[in-house]
Design a protein around this motif. Structure first.
Motif, PDB file in Angstrom:
ATOM      1  N   PHE A  16      -7.455  14.923  -5.453  1.00 55.64           N
ATOM      2  CA  PHE A  16      -7.873  14.010  -6.515  1.00 55.64           C
ATOM      3  C   PHE A  16      -7.600  12.560  -6.126  1.00 55.64           C
ATOM      4  O   PHE A  16      -8.427  11.673  -6.331  1.00 55.64           O
ATOM      5  N   ASN A  17      -6.434  12.338  -5.553  1.00 56.51           N
ATOM      6  CA  ASN A  17      -6.072  10.963  -5.189  1.00 56.51           C
ATOM      7  C   ASN A  17      -6.924  10.412  -4.050  1.00 56.51           C
ATOM      8  O   ASN A  17      -7.289   9.236  -4.060  1.00 56.51           O
ATOM      9  N   LYS A  48     -10.834  23.836 -14.858  1.00 58.58           N
ATOM     10  CA  LYS A  48     -12.229  23.523 -14.549  1.00 58.58           C
ATOM     11  C   LYS A  48     -12.570  23.978 -13.124  1.00 58.58           C
ATOM     12  O   LYS A  48     -13.623  24.556 -12.864  1.00 58.58           O
ATOM     13  N   ILE A  49     -11.672  23.726 -12.199  1.00 58.10           N
ATOM     14  CA  ILE A  49     -11.899  24.117 -10.802  1.00 58.10           C
ATOM     15  C   ILE A  49     -11.962  25.627 -10.686  1.00 58.10           C
ATOM     16  O   ILE A  49     -12.903  26.186 -10.114  1.00 58.10           O
ATOM     17  N   LEU A  50     -10.964  26.313 -11.236  1.00 58.75           N
ATOM     18  CA  LEU A  50     -10.891  27.769 -11.073  1.00 58.75           C
ATOM     19  C   LEU A  50     -12.069  28.464 -11.740  1.00 58.75           C
ATOM     20  O   LEU A  50     -12.567  29.474 -11.235  1.00 58.75           O
ATOM     21  N   VAL A  69       2.102   2.407  -3.460  1.00 62.63           N
ATOM     22  CA  VAL A  69       1.167   2.783  -4.532  1.00 62.63           C
ATOM     23  C   VAL A  69       1.414   4.235  -4.915  1.00 62.63           C
ATOM     24  O   VAL A  69       1.454   5.124  -4.061  1.00 62.63           O
ATOM     25  N   HIS A  70       1.578   4.469  -6.211  1.00 68.44           N
ATOM     26  CA  HIS A  70       1.871   5.831  -6.668  1.00 68.44           C
ATOM     27  C   HIS A  70       0.617   6.665  -6.755  1.00 68.44           C
ATOM     28  O   HIS A  70      -0.470   6.157  -6.999  1.00 68.44           O
ATOM     29  N   GLN A  71       0.800   7.951  -6.578  1.00 71.92           N
ATOM     30  CA  GLN A  71      -0.327   8.868  -6.738  1.00 71.92           C
ATOM     31  C   GLN A  71      -0.693   8.973  -8.221  1.00 71.92           C
ATOM     32  O   GLN A  71       0.165   8.904  -9.095  1.00 71.92           O
ATOM     33  N   VAL A  72      -1.988   9.140  -8.458  1.00 73.81           N
ATOM     34  CA  VAL A  72      -2.488   9.289  -9.827  1.00 73.81           C
ATOM     35  C   VAL A  72      -2.477  10.764 -10.196  1.00 73.81           C
ATOM     36  O   VAL A  72      -2.827  11.611  -9.369  1.00 73.81           O
ATOM     37  N   ASP A  73      -2.057  11.076 -11.405  1.00 74.75           N
ATOM     38  CA  ASP A  73      -2.070  12.479 -11.829  1.00 74.75           C
ATOM     39  C   ASP A  73      -3.468  12.887 -12.269  1.00 74.75           C
ATOM     40  O   ASP A  73      -4.091  12.192 -13.079  1.00 74.75           O
ATOM     41  N   PRO A  74      -3.958  14.006 -11.765  1.00 75.92           N
ATOM     42  CA  PRO A  74      -5.244  14.488 -12.269  1.00 75.92           C
ATOM     43  C   PRO A  74      -5.091  14.976 -13.707  1.00 75.92           C
ATOM     44  O   PRO A  74      -3.982  15.306 -14.115  1.00 75.92           O
ATOM     45  N   PRO A  75      -6.173  15.029 -14.475  1.00 73.84           N
ATOM     46  CA  PRO A  75      -6.063  15.495 -15.865  1.00 73.84           C
ATOM     47  C   PRO A  75      -5.635  16.963 -15.911  1.00 73.84           C
ATOM     48  O   PRO A  75      -5.971  17.728 -15.007  1.00 73.84           O
ATOM     49  N   TYR A 109      -6.623  19.503 -17.533  1.00 77.28           N
ATOM     50  CA  TYR A 109      -7.660  20.527 -17.631  1.00 77.28           C
ATOM     51  C   TYR A 109      -8.408  20.731 -16.310  1.00 77.28           C
ATOM     52  O   TYR A 109      -9.209  21.657 -16.181  1.00 77.28           O
ATOM     53  N   LEU A 110      -8.135  19.883 -15.323  1.00 80.60           N
ATOM     54  CA  LEU A 110      -8.915  19.947 -14.086  1.00 80.60           C
ATOM     55  C   LEU A 110      -8.706  21.255 -13.343  1.00 80.60           C
ATOM     56  O   LEU A 110      -9.635  21.811 -12.755  1.00 80.60           O
ATOM     57  N   ARG A 111      -7.488  21.747 -13.354  1.00 79.51           N
ATOM     58  CA  ARG A 111      -7.203  23.014 -12.677  1.00 79.51           C
ATOM     59  C   ARG A 111      -8.082  24.136 -13.227  1.00 79.51           C
ATOM     60  O   ARG A 111      -8.705  24.889 -12.471  1.00 79.51           O
ATOM     61  N   LEU A 144       0.828  -1.209   0.000  1.00 79.38           N
ATOM     62  CA  LEU A 144       0.000   0.000   0.000  1.00 79.38           C
ATOM     63  C   LEU A 144       0.862   1.258   0.000  1.00 79.38           C
ATOM     64  O   LEU A 144       0.560   2.237  -0.684  1.00 79.38           O
ATOM     65  N   ASN A 145       1.929   1.226   0.763  1.00 76.93           N
ATOM     66  CA  ASN A 145       2.781   2.419   0.871  1.00 76.93           C
ATOM     67  C   ASN A 145       3.534   2.719  -0.422  1.00 76.93           C
ATOM     68  O   ASN A 145       4.041   3.826  -0.607  1.00 76.93           O
TER      69      ASN A 145
END
Lengths: 263, 180
Positions: free
Chosen positions: B33-34, A65-67, A53-59, A61-63, A50-51
Motif C-alpha cells: 500500500f505504501n 477486499k483483497i481476499l 517519513v512514516h508508513q501510511v496505514d491502509p484502511p 477493510y482493505l484486507r 525522507l528516511n
C-alpha cells in the motif's frame, strides 16, 4: 564544479556504503570545495527527512477486499463430483494425519434455497450478535416457525444434523456437529443478494465462525450446536458457490441457485 | 529466513491453501500500500493498486521463480500496477495542477518543508522513474541490488537514477523554501 567521483562518494556515504578510506577522502575534498559542501549538507538533510517519513496505514477493510477478490479455486485440486441431487449435495471428507474436514455446504445451500428474510448484515471477522439473534428469535417465536429441511450427516470423520426452521422473514439453520478431529464448513454466497445475519454457538461463548464479506467458515471439534441466520436482500434468485476443502485442497465445487419461498 | 518463510507459504498456496495467501497478504499489505501510495499519491488509487497487485500475484504465483526473492517479485508487480495507474490517470485527467504546491517565501524554514505534504508534492514533481527509486530506497530501505531486480535494470542505472532523483528532489524542495 564538483567532480563526478566525489558526487558518487557523497551519495555512497548517504547510503552508508562508503569505506573508512572513502569517507576520509570525501572529507578532505569537501574541506576545499564549498559547492560540494553545500550539496553534501543538503542531500544529507533531505535523505534524513525522507528516511523519517512514516508508513501510511491502509484502511482496515482493505484486507477483506483483497481476499474476497482472489480466485481461490485456481490452485485447488478438484475431485470427482457427487451424483447426489442438487438439493442435498454430497459430503466429501478428506482425511490426513493432522485434521479432517467435513462440509455441509450443499445441505445448507439447499436450505438456503428455501430461505428468505430481509435483514442487513455487516460482515465482520468475529461476529457475535447474541442480541440480534435474541431479537429475531423472540420476534419469530411469536410467528410460529415452520419446520423445513432435515438432514442427517453420517461420515467417518463427523456426525450431525442440519435442521431448518423458517417463517416469512427468518430462516434459522440449526447445526449439530460431532467430530473427534477439527472439521471446517464453508458456505459462500453473493452478499448483494443474500446476507448472513447472525450466528450463535449454543454451548460455548467461543467464536468458531469466521466471516468474510460473502463467505462463512465454521470450525468444529467435538460436539456442538450452532444456529445461523440468513436474510434475503433482493427478490431475485441468487447463485451460491459451494466449496469443500479438505487438507487444504478443494475437493468439491458447485454453483447452485437460491430461491425464495413465498409464504 | 524471510525468503524461506515466503517460499513455504507459496508452496502451501499452490497446494490449495487459501490461508497461506492470507498470511502473505497480512505480511505485505502495508508495504504494498505504501509503495503504491508514494508513487501515485492518492489513497483510493493506492487501495485499488494494492488489491490488483495481490490479485495479480495470486493469479501468477505459479510463474514465480523461487530462486528469486518473493518480495522483489511482488514489488515489481506493485510498481508496474502503479505506473499503469499513473498513465491511465494522466490520460483521463491530464496533469494534476493541484499537486504542485505554491513556492514558499524565504522566511519559511526547513521545519515547514519537513511536512509529509511538502514531501509528497516534491515527490510528485519527479518523473515516475525517479520517484520510484526514491520510494524503494528511502521508504522501503531496499538495496541497489534489490531495486535493480525489481525494476529489471542494472545496479549502475539504479545508482544513476537515485543520484539524479535526489538532486532533483533537492532542487524541488529548494523551490518550496529550503533555508540555508
Amino acid at each position: 564544479m564538483i567532480e563526478q567521483k566525489y558526487l558518487d562518494l557523497i551519495h555512497k556515504e548517504i547510503d552508508g556504503l562508503s569505506s573508512e578510506n572513502e569517507r576520509a577522502e570525501l572529507r578532505a575534498y569537501l574541506a576545499n570545495n564549498p559547492e560540494a559542501q553545500d550539496l553534501h549538507r543538503d542531500l544529507t538533510r533531505i535523505s534524513g527527512i525522507l528516511n523519517k517519513v512514516h508508513q501510511v496505514d491502509p484502511p482496515p477493510y482493505l484486507r477483506t477486499k483483497i481476499l474476497n477478490s482472489l480466485p481461490l479455486s485456481k490452485y485447488a485440486r478438484k475431485e470427482k463430483r457427487s451424483s447426489l441431487p442438487s438439493v442435498v449435495q454430497s459430503l466429501v471428507v478428506g482425511v490426513n494425519a493432522r485434521y479432517a474436514y467435513a462440509v455441509v455446504a450443499g445441505v445448507v445451500l439447499g436450505i438456503l434455497a428455501y430461505a428468505v428474510i430481509n435483514r442487513q448484515f455487516e460482515a465482520t471477522t468475529s461476529p457475535d450478535i447474541p442480541s440480534l439473534y435474541g431479537t429475531m428469535l423472540s420476534r419469530e417465536a411469536s410467528e410460529n416457525l415452520k419446520t423445513g429441511e432435515h438432514v442427517e450427516i453420517s461420515l467417518e470423520q463427523a456426525h450431525g444434523t442440519v435442521d431448518i426452521k423458517y417463517s416469512s422473514e427468518i430462516v434459522l439453520v440449526e447445526l449439530k456437529l460431532e467430530s473427534d478431529q477439527e472439521i471446517e464448513m464453508f458456505i459462500e454466497f453473493d452478499d448483494r443478494d443474500i446476507s448472513f445475519a447472525g450466528f450463535r454457538q449454543l454451548d460455548s461463548p467461543r467464536r468458531t465462525l469466521s466471516i468474510e464479506k460473502s463467505s462463512l467458515r465454521v470450525t468444529n471439534t467435538g460436539n456442538h450446536e450452532y444456529i445461523l441466520v440468513f436474510t434475503d436482500l433482493t427478490e431475485s434468485v441468487s447463485p451460491m458457490s459451494l466449496k469443500i476443502f479438505s487438507g487444504g485442497a478443494l475437493r468439491y465445487e458447485q454453483t447452485v441457485s437460491t430461491g425464495r419461498q413465498d409464504e | 529466513m524471510v525468503e524461506q518463510e515466503d517460499l513455504v507459504l507459496i508452496r502451501e498456496c499452490l497446494s490449495g491453501s487459501s490461508r497461506a495467501f492470507e498470511t502473505i497478504v497480512d505480511k505485505y499489505q502495508k508495504t504494498v500500500f505504501n509503495v503504491a501510495f508514494r508513487i501515485i499519491n492518492d489513497h483510493e488509487d493506492a487501495e485499488d493498486i494494492t488489491q490488483s497487485s495481490f490479485v495479480k500475484a495470486f493469479e501468477h504465483l505459479e510463474t514465480f521463480n523461487p530462486s528469486h526473492k518473493f518480495f522483489s517479485w511482488l514489488y515489481r508487480i506493485v510498481v508496474n500496477e502503479s505506473l499503469n495507474a499513473l498513465n491511465q490517470k494522466k490520460r483521463l485527467e491530464g496533469l494534476n495542477e493541484g499537486l504542485i504546491s505554491k513556492e514558499k517565501t524565504p522566511e519559511e524554514t526547513y521545519d515547514e518543508i519537513e511536512t509529509s505534504e511538502n514531501i509528497d508534492h516534491a515527490l510528485m514533481d519527479l518523473t515516475p522513474d525517479n520517484r520510484i527509486v526514491i520510494v524503494l530506497k528511502h521508504f522501503q530501505n531496499l538495496s541497489y541490488t534489490d531495486i535493480g531486480h525489481i525494476l529489471d535494470i542494472p545496479e549502475k542505472t539504479v545508482k544513476s537514477r537515485l543520484f539524479t532523483a535526489r538532486q532533483l528532489l533537492k532542487s524541488s524542495l529548494l523551490k518550496k523554501g529550503i533555508s540555508r
